[in-house]
Design a protein around this motif. Structure first.
Motif, PDB file in Angstrom:
ATOM      1  N   UNK A 199       0.847  -1.187   0.000  1.00  0.00           N
ATOM      2  CA  UNK A 199       0.000   0.000   0.000  1.00  0.00           C
ATOM      3  C   UNK A 199       0.886   1.243   0.000  1.00  0.00           C
ATOM      4  N   UNK A 200       0.521   2.236  -0.794  1.00  0.00           N
ATOM      5  CA  UNK A 200       1.244   3.510  -0.831  1.00  0.00           C
ATOM      6  C   UNK A 200       0.240   4.651  -0.800  1.00  0.00           C
ATOM      7  N   UNK A 201       0.519   5.654   0.021  1.00  0.00           N
ATOM      8  CA  UNK A 201      -0.263   6.890   0.048  1.00  0.00           C
ATOM      9  C   UNK A 201       0.705   8.062   0.047  1.00  0.00           C
ATOM     10  N   UNK A 202       0.355   9.126  -0.669  1.00  0.00           N
ATOM     11  CA  UNK A 202       1.262  10.280  -0.758  1.00  0.00           C
ATOM     12  C   UNK A 202       0.522  11.568  -0.428  1.00  0.00           C
ATOM     13  N   UNK A 203       0.220  11.789   0.866  1.00  0.00           N
ATOM     14  CA  UNK A 203      -0.502  13.007   1.238  1.00  0.00           C
ATOM     15  C   UNK A 203       0.327  14.266   1.011  1.00  0.00           C
ATOM     16  N   UNK A 204      -0.377  15.301   0.539  1.00  0.00           N
ATOM     17  CA  UNK A 204       0.220  16.618   0.332  1.00  0.00           C
ATOM     18  C   UNK A 204      -0.547  17.634   1.159  1.00  0.00           C
ATOM     19  N   UNK A 205       0.155  18.527   1.815  1.00  0.00           N
ATOM     20  CA  UNK A 205      -0.469  19.657   2.501  1.00  0.00           C
ATOM     21  C   UNK A 205       0.630  20.658   2.805  1.00  0.00           C
TER      22      UNK A 205
END
Length: 387
Positions: A199-205
């Motif tokens: 699983x990969x997630x790439x949150x941006x903020x």
């Protein structure tokens, strides 16, 4: 007499071939990511409730034998999804970088911001007031729209091509949005992907506008990387992703500090979160629904932020800040946050952009951030100043 060329099997379609073959319509979808290009045609089954996706895929027999679900899920939890199982799916590798990103030739556009800039500043100021002191509301994301109209509307096929070539490492999409409308955009943010158990997630903020001056551009990037306000905003999102994925993952790695991710228009604070599933049966779509909406597009706590958005934004977000992508019957898939997008319908093109508001936010700077985010589309249309 049979020639050698007649015996040779036809060449497989490339990502560029599929991009060139896309034409908008209520039964067609294009997804172009850094790893693949997908063109879906024909509707085998409509899916307006994401919870029924597995059942829809189990009963589907589209051409080619691979069962896929494509489309978009809205921001509002009670609004219908725009998902479908296509009759035909063609896939290829990514579109090579280096193609033309020249503006799409189009007639004169008229623009109308909703709300007007003063109205957006006032909404941000009100959000900052609500965030002050010991308020349980920690962050709220406020958006605005830019409504563009032109006789004949936009050439969506050409626009999709320009979006892919402008940001080849982003996630370009063009999917049905209900009726004759099309949702088109190029998101920088991977909500979640699943391949097998990985699983990969790439949150941006936390964001800053790019500059054409290399020295100034580097200064802005460094300032963003050390901004207490933006680091705090990013931490809200990274912590939320960790909390949402932890129940599903036997292993989960979340970086201690964000790094920088750049698009053609913006710098973003970015964290690449990786994990290994506890249960291989958990699908990418299940993970996407568990993550949606992140504080990057809604705020925190989610319920209070949603309520503030409903009170302070004078329009319905629809599919904006929802989820768009694909998933297959095996559970693999790739879902991105619906950002840097527009809804096209006839002569109208409605653009969306938002900014995360925290207690330290400045209304003027948040307005400037949304203006910078509009540039993805405005550049494609040759309308850099209409914001």
């Amino acid at each position: 007499m049979t020639t050698a060329s007649e015996l040779r099997p036809p060449a497989a379609a490339t990502g560029s071939d599929l991009l060139a073959a896309y034409r908008p319509g209520p039964d067609r979808a294009l997804l172009a990511t850094p790893t693949r290009t997908l063109l879906a045609e024909g509707v085998h089954r409509l899916v307006d409730d994401p919870s029924t996706a597995a059942r829809a895929l189990a009963g589907a027999r589209p051409d080619g034998g691979r069962r896929l679900l494509v489309g978009a899920i809205p921001f509002a939890p009670d609004a219908p999804a725009r998902l479908f199982v296509p009759e035909r799916v063609r896939t290829a590798g990514p579109v090579p970088a280096g193609g033309s990103a020249a503006p799409v030739a189009s007639p004169g556009w008229r623009s109308r911001p909703v709300p007007e800039p003063d109205g957006y500043r006032s909404a941000v100021a009100e959000a900052v007031r609500r965030l002050a002191g010991d308020s349980p509301l920690e962050k709220v994301v406020l958006a605005r729209t830019l409504e563009l109209t032109s006789p004949g509307g936009a050439d969506l096929a050409a626009m999709a091509s320009r979006l892919v070539h402008r940001d080849p490492y982003g996630y370009t999409f063009a999917v049905p949005a209900g009726g004759s409308a099309t949702l088109i955009g190029a998101s920088p943010e991977l909500l979640v992907s699943r391949r097998g158990e990985r699983v990969v997630s790439n949150p941006l903020a936390g964001s800053a506008a790019r500059s054409a001056d290399p020295v100034e551009d580097l200064r802005r990037a460094e300032e963003l990387l050390h901004s207490e306000k933006d680091l705090a905003e990013h931490a809200f999102v990274a912590d939320a992703v960790r909390a949402a994925l932890a129940p599903y993952c036997a292993e989960l790695i979340v970086p201690e500090r964000p790094t920088l991710l750049r698009t053609a228009a913006m710098w973003h604070l970015s964290s690449t979160v990786t994990g290994i599933l506890r249960e291989p049966s958990t699908s990418a779509l299940e993970l996407a629904l568990a993550l949606h909406p992140t504080p990057a597009v809604c705020g925190t706590p989610t319920d209070r932020a949603r309520a503030a958005i409903g009170e302070l934004e004078p329009f319905d977000r629809g599919l904006y800040t929802g989820v768009v992508g694909w998933g297959d019957a095996a559970g693999d898939g790739e879902w991105v946050v619906t950002l840097r997008c527009a809804e096209a319908d006839g002569d109208r093109l409605r653009l969306f952009a938002g900014a995360g508001v925290v207690a330290a936010s400045d209304p003027e700077l948040e307005l400037a951030e949304t203006s910078a985010k509009f540039r993805t589309f405005l550049h494609v249309l040759g309308l850099e100043d209409a914001r």
